[in-house]
Design a protein around this motif. Sequence first.
Motif, PDB file in Angstrom:
ATOM      1  N   ASN A  39       3.904  -5.759   2.404  1.00 38.00           N
ATOM      2  CA  ASN A  39       5.294  -5.675   1.939  1.00 38.00           C
ATOM      3  C   ASN A  39       5.489  -6.176   0.518  1.00 38.00           C
ATOM      4  O   ASN A  39       6.614  -6.338   0.066  1.00 38.00           O
ATOM      5  CB  ASN A  39       6.200  -6.466   2.892  1.00 38.00           C
ATOM      6  N   ALA A  40       4.404  -6.441  -0.199  1.00 39.63           N
ATOM      7  CA  ALA A  40       4.505  -7.049  -1.526  1.00 39.63           C
ATOM      8  C   ALA A  40       4.157  -6.077  -2.647  1.00 39.63           C
ATOM      9  O   ALA A  40       3.748  -6.493  -3.722  1.00 39.63           O
ATOM     10  CB  ALA A  40       3.604  -8.286  -1.602  1.00 39.63           C
ATOM     11  N   CYS A  41       4.348  -4.782  -2.417  1.00 38.70           N
ATOM     12  CA  CYS A  41       3.870  -3.799  -3.399  1.00 38.70           C
ATOM     13  C   CYS A  41       4.603  -3.832  -4.735  1.00 38.70           C
ATOM     14  O   CYS A  41       3.979  -3.801  -5.779  1.00 38.70           O
ATOM     15  CB  CYS A  41       3.952  -2.397  -2.820  1.00 38.70           C
ATOM     16  N   ASN A  42       5.924  -3.830  -4.711  1.00 33.72           N
ATOM     17  CA  ASN A  42       6.684  -3.835  -5.969  1.00 33.72           C
ATOM     18  C   ASN A  42       6.200  -2.781  -6.962  1.00 33.72           C
ATOM     19  O   ASN A  42       6.134  -3.027  -8.165  1.00 33.72           O
ATOM     20  CB  ASN A  42       6.628  -5.217  -6.639  1.00 33.72           C
ATOM     21  N   GLY A  43       5.812  -1.636  -6.453  1.00 36.86           N
ATOM     22  CA  GLY A  43       5.425  -0.529  -7.318  1.00 36.86           C
ATOM     23  C   GLY A  43       3.957  -0.482  -7.690  1.00 36.86           C
ATOM     24  O   GLY A  43       3.459   0.553  -8.106  1.00 36.86           O
ATOM     25  N   CYS A  44       3.243  -1.589  -7.552  1.00 33.17           N
ATOM     26  CA  CYS A  44       1.848  -1.603  -8.012  1.00 33.17           C
ATOM     27  C   CYS A  44       0.911  -0.867  -7.061  1.00 33.17           C
ATOM     28  O   CYS A  44      -0.180  -0.458  -7.461  1.00 33.17           O
ATOM     29  CB  CYS A  44       1.362  -3.029  -8.238  1.00 33.17           C
ATOM     30  N   CYS A  45       1.323  -0.671  -5.820  1.00 33.06           N
ATOM     31  CA  CYS A  45       0.411  -0.033  -4.856  1.00 33.06           C
ATOM     32  C   CYS A  45       0.131   1.423  -5.214  1.00 33.06           C
ATOM     33  O   CYS A  45      -0.975   1.907  -4.973  1.00 33.06           O
ATOM     34  CB  CYS A  45       0.977  -0.122  -3.448  1.00 33.06           C
TER      35      CYS A  45
END
Length: 60
Positions: A39-45
């Motif tokens: 749940n910690a992607c913030n777009g970087c995934c």
Amino acid sequence: MAKPKVDQSLCIGCGLCASLCPDVFELGDDGLAKVINENACNGCCQDAADQCPTGAISLN
Ligand code: SF4
């Protein structure tokens, strides 16, 4: 938000995903990437999935 997954049979342990998204991916003791917080992607995934050299990261 999309949830990242690592196919460890494809991962070569390059560390790129952990570098791009350190809150999401970590290299385990086996040297392969694993998801530590989906749940910690913030777009970087998406960047990690796009740039993983072996296509081991999927977003679902
Ligand atoms: S970027 Fe791909 S090959 Fe590199 S450590 Fe992450 S999952 Fe493995």
